[in-house]
Motif scaffolding. Structure first.
Motif, PDB file in Angstrom:
ATOM      1  N   VAL A  47       0.835  -1.208   0.000  1.00  0.00           N
ATOM      2  CA  VAL A  47       0.000   0.000   0.000  1.00  0.00           C
ATOM      3  C   VAL A  47       0.869   1.257   0.000  1.00  0.00           C
ATOM      4  N   SER A  48       1.958   1.235   0.770  1.00  0.00           N
ATOM      5  CA  SER A  48       2.844   2.398   0.836  1.00  0.00           C
ATOM      6  C   SER A  48       3.489   2.668  -0.520  1.00  0.00           C
ATOM      7  N   ASN A  49       3.951   1.611  -1.207  1.00  0.00           N
ATOM      8  CA  ASN A  49       4.574   1.794  -2.522  1.00  0.00           C
ATOM      9  C   ASN A  49       3.577   2.288  -3.560  1.00  0.00           C
ATOM     10  N   ALA A  50       2.321   1.837  -3.446  1.00  0.00           N
ATOM     11  CA  ALA A  50       1.307   2.218  -4.435  1.00  0.00           C
ATOM     12  C   ALA A  50       0.801   3.637  -4.231  1.00  0.00           C
ATOM     13  N   THR A  51       0.797   4.106  -2.988  1.00  0.00           N
ATOM     14  CA  THR A  51       0.194   5.410  -2.674  1.00  0.00           C
ATOM     15  C   THR A  51       1.210   6.490  -2.334  1.00  0.00           C
ATOM     16  N   ARG A  52       2.470   6.114  -2.127  1.00  0.00           N
ATOM     17  CA  ARG A  52       3.511   7.049  -1.690  1.00  0.00           C
ATOM     18  C   ARG A  52       3.261   7.568  -0.270  1.00  0.00           C
ATOM     19  N   VAL A  53       2.346   6.946   0.461  1.00  0.00           N
ATOM     20  CA  VAL A  53       2.129   7.280   1.879  1.00  0.00           C
ATOM     21  C   VAL A  53       3.118   6.455   2.699  1.00  0.00           C
ATOM     22  N   VAL A 244       4.456  13.625  -7.085  1.00  0.00           N
ATOM     23  CA  VAL A 244       3.349  13.208  -6.236  1.00  0.00           C
ATOM     24  C   VAL A 244       3.083  14.353  -5.271  1.00  0.00           C
ATOM     25  N   LEU A 245       1.847  14.865  -5.257  1.00  0.00           N
ATOM     26  CA  LEU A 245       1.462  15.989  -4.401  1.00  0.00           C
ATOM     27  C   LEU A 245       0.517  15.470  -3.316  1.00  0.00           C
ATOM     28  N   ASP A 262      -4.626  23.996 -13.688  1.00  0.00           N
ATOM     29  CA  ASP A 262      -5.547  22.997 -13.133  1.00  0.00           C
ATOM     30  C   ASP A 262      -5.983  23.410 -11.726  1.00  0.00           C
ATOM     31  N   GLU A 263      -7.272  23.248 -11.428  1.00  0.00           N
ATOM     32  CA  GLU A 263      -7.812  23.603 -10.126  1.00  0.00           C
ATOM     33  C   GLU A 263      -7.869  22.352  -9.257  1.00  0.00           C
ATOM     34  N   PHE A 264      -6.816  22.122  -8.475  1.00  0.00           N
ATOM     35  CA  PHE A 264      -6.773  20.985  -7.574  1.00  0.00           C
ATOM     36  C   PHE A 264      -7.552  21.303  -6.298  1.00  0.00           C
ATOM     37  N   GLN A 265      -8.181  20.292  -5.720  1.00  0.00           N
ATOM     38  CA  GLN A 265      -8.968  20.469  -4.510  1.00  0.00           C
ATOM     39  C   GLN A 265      -8.088  20.275  -3.278  1.00  0.00           C
ATOM     40  N   PRO A 266      -8.412  20.974  -2.158  1.00  0.00           N
ATOM     41  CA  PRO A 266      -7.648  20.774  -0.920  1.00  0.00           C
ATOM     42  C   PRO A 266      -7.719  19.333  -0.463  1.00  0.00           C
ATOM     43  N   GLY A 267      -6.600  18.796  -0.032  1.00  0.00           N
ATOM     44  CA  GLY A 267      -6.531  17.414   0.419  1.00  0.00           C
ATOM     45  C   GLY A 267      -6.431  16.400  -0.695  1.00  0.00           C
ATOM     46  N   GLN A 268      -6.466  16.841  -1.954  1.00  0.00           N
ATOM     47  CA  GLN A 268      -6.430  15.912  -3.092  1.00  0.00           C
ATOM     48  C   GLN A 268      -4.997  15.460  -3.370  1.00  0.00           C
ATOM     49  N   VAL A 269      -4.777  14.160  -3.487  1.00  0.00           N
ATOM     50  CA  VAL A 269      -3.461  13.592  -3.808  1.00  0.00           C
ATOM     51  C   VAL A 269      -3.378  13.421  -5.328  1.00  0.00           C
ATOM     52  N   GLU A 270      -2.345  14.009  -5.936  1.00  0.00           N
ATOM     53  CA  GLU A 270      -2.191  13.951  -7.397  1.00  0.00           C
ATOM     54  C   GLU A 270      -0.834  13.348  -7.759  1.00  0.00           C
ATOM     55  N   ARG A 271      -0.841  12.519  -8.813  1.00  0.00           N
ATOM     56  CA  ARG A 271       0.393  11.966  -9.391  1.00  0.00           C
ATOM     57  C   ARG A 271       0.504  12.493 -10.818  1.00  0.00           C
ATOM     58  N   LEU A 272       1.546  13.259 -11.097  1.00  0.00           N
ATOM     59  CA  LEU A 272       1.682  13.967 -12.361  1.00  0.00           C
ATOM     60  C   LEU A 272       3.022  13.640 -12.999  1.00  0.00           C
ATOM     61  N   THR A 273       3.054  13.659 -14.336  1.00  0.00           N
ATOM     62  CA  THR A 273       4.287  13.468 -15.101  1.00  0.00           C
ATOM     63  C   THR A 273       4.352  14.553 -16.171  1.00  0.00           C
ATOM     64  N   TYR A 274       5.506  15.240 -16.258  1.00  0.00           N
ATOM     65  CA  TYR A 274       5.691  16.306 -17.237  1.00  0.00           C
ATOM     66  C   TYR A 274       6.960  16.039 -18.044  1.00  0.00           C
ATOM     67  N   THR A 275       6.888  16.365 -19.353  1.00  0.00           N
ATOM     68  CA  THR A 275       8.009  16.193 -20.267  1.00  0.00           C
ATOM     69  C   THR A 275       8.373  17.521 -20.893  1.00  0.00           C
ATOM     70  N   LYS A 276       9.351  17.478 -21.840  1.00  0.00           N
ATOM     71  CA  LYS A 276       9.820  18.719 -22.465  1.00  0.00           C
ATOM     72  C   LYS A 276       8.732  19.409 -23.273  1.00  0.00           C
ATOM     73  N   GLY A 277       7.755  18.700 -23.751  1.00  0.00           N
ATOM     74  CA  GLY A 277       6.700  19.293 -24.573  1.00  0.00           C
ATOM     75  C   GLY A 277       5.531  19.832 -23.781  1.00  0.00           C
ATOM     76  N   ASP A 278       5.524  19.715 -22.473  1.00  0.00           N
ATOM     77  CA  ASP A 278       4.380  20.161 -21.665  1.00  0.00           C
ATOM     78  C   ASP A 278       4.572  21.599 -21.216  1.00  0.00           C
ATOM     79  N   PRO A 279       3.457  22.339 -20.972  1.00  0.00           N
ATOM     80  CA  PRO A 279       2.080  21.933 -21.312  1.00  0.00           C
ATOM     81  C   PRO A 279       1.806  22.084 -22.805  1.00  0.00           C
ATOM     82  N   GLU A 280       0.918  21.271 -23.334  1.00  0.00           N
ATOM     83  CA  GLU A 280       0.657  21.300 -24.771  1.00  0.00           C
ATOM     84  C   GLU A 280      -0.015  22.599 -25.162  1.00  0.00           C
ATOM     85  N   VAL A 281       0.336  23.094 -26.349  1.00  0.00           N
ATOM     86  CA  VAL A 281      -0.226  24.337 -26.860  1.00  0.00           C
ATOM     87  C   VAL A 281      -1.584  24.046 -27.462  1.00  0.00           C
TER      88      VAL A 281
END
Length: 282
Positions: A47-53, A244-245, A262-281
């Motif tokens: 569970v810890s590896n899957a959630t980063r908790v 991981v936020l 992006d409008e993230f909600q308080p308490g929301q856990v997000e997993r994001l990946t960004y590359t050289k082309g982000d954000p897309e035009v």
């Protein structure tokens, strides 16, 4: 009449209080998460590896100890994340947590964050182009003034040799007009232009705090810890950045020199990946 029955004909098991039955039907938040994890065949490490908790926090939550979470916002986010990891609905657990801890925390207003970002692009550096133009104009003016002054000296020599003196007009210095400073083009973001051959991610916590984790494209951990209010971290890699936020609602992101809206909600856990082309035009 059997020996094990009471005078009214009921067995001793029927004499258990009604409250005990309700407690058995409604386990605590930690017990519900633990039972669901065991039913899913998962360990605490899984569970810890899957959630980063972190493992210590998973153990504390399963024992109904939410103090290590660092606050109601983080506790709610961890409960939601762990419930999804063990395949149960987080809504009843969150409702029970709110009832036990005084209700759901109010969301953090987002208006001051965007207001601050609009002010940043107005910062200007020295205008070296205008300075160079002014210096070139000054040099040309000095050369012209020297040539006119040389002509005046020749006139004085002719008078000394006995020729009829003539009244020369006073030399007028050329007017040097300083060109107006060109206005800089507005940038797409509040941070400086990022290199195009890399991915650059800036994570800021202007109005709150959040646990964050960042890794490069090789999976190497760049940062894992708590981002306090007013702090920011910048990460760069040749290919991608994995984030991981823990509380995405408290985070402001800039990727490759552009703000992520992006409008993230308080308490929301997000997993994001960004590359050289982000954000897309577009």
């Amino acid at each position: 009449m059997s020996i094990g029955n009471t005078p009214d004909g009921n067995s001793p098991e029927d004499e258990r209080p009604f409250e005990d039955d309700r407690a058995a039907e409604q386990p605590s938040i930690g017990r519900a998460l633990r039972q669901a994890r065991i039913t899913a065949g998962l360990t605490v490490d899984d569970v810890s590896n899957a959630t980063r908790v972190r493992i210590a926090i998973v153990h504390s939550i399963e024992q109904d100890d939410f103090a290590p979470c660092g606050g109601d916002v983080y506790a709610r986010g961890h409960i939601r994340t762990l419930a999804r990891a063990v395949h149960i609905d987080p809504a009843p657990l969150l409702a029970r947590y709110d009832a036990d801890h005084g209700g759901r925390p109010a969301p953090t207003p987002a208006a001051p964050l965007f207001e601050a970002e609009r002010i940043r692009p107005e910062r200007r550096g020295p205008n070296w182009t205008a300075a160079m133009v002014a210096a070139i104009v000054a040099v040309i003016g000095f050369v012209g003034f020297t040539m006119v002054k040389g002509d005046g000296d020749d006139s004085k020599t002719q008078v000394a040799e006995g020729s009829t003196p003539t009244t020369s007009k006073p030399v007028t210095k050329p007017t040097v007009t300083k060109p107006a400073d060109p206005k800089p083009e507005p940038s797409d973001s509040a941070i400086a232009a990022a290199p195009q051959d890399k991915v650059t991610v800036q994570v800021s916590a202007p109005d709150g705090r959040s646990w964050i984790s960042a890794k490069d494209h090789n999976g190497r951990l760049l940062f894992d810890g708590l981002l306090e209010r007013g702090q920011s971290k910048t990460f760069q890699d040749q290919e991608k950045i994995d984030l991981v936020l823990g509380d995405a609602g408290a985070i402001q992101l800039h990727v490759n020199g552009k703000e992520i809206a992006d409008e993230f909600q308080p308490g929301q856990v997000e997993r994001l990946t960004y590359t050289k082309g982000d954000p897309e035009v577009g």
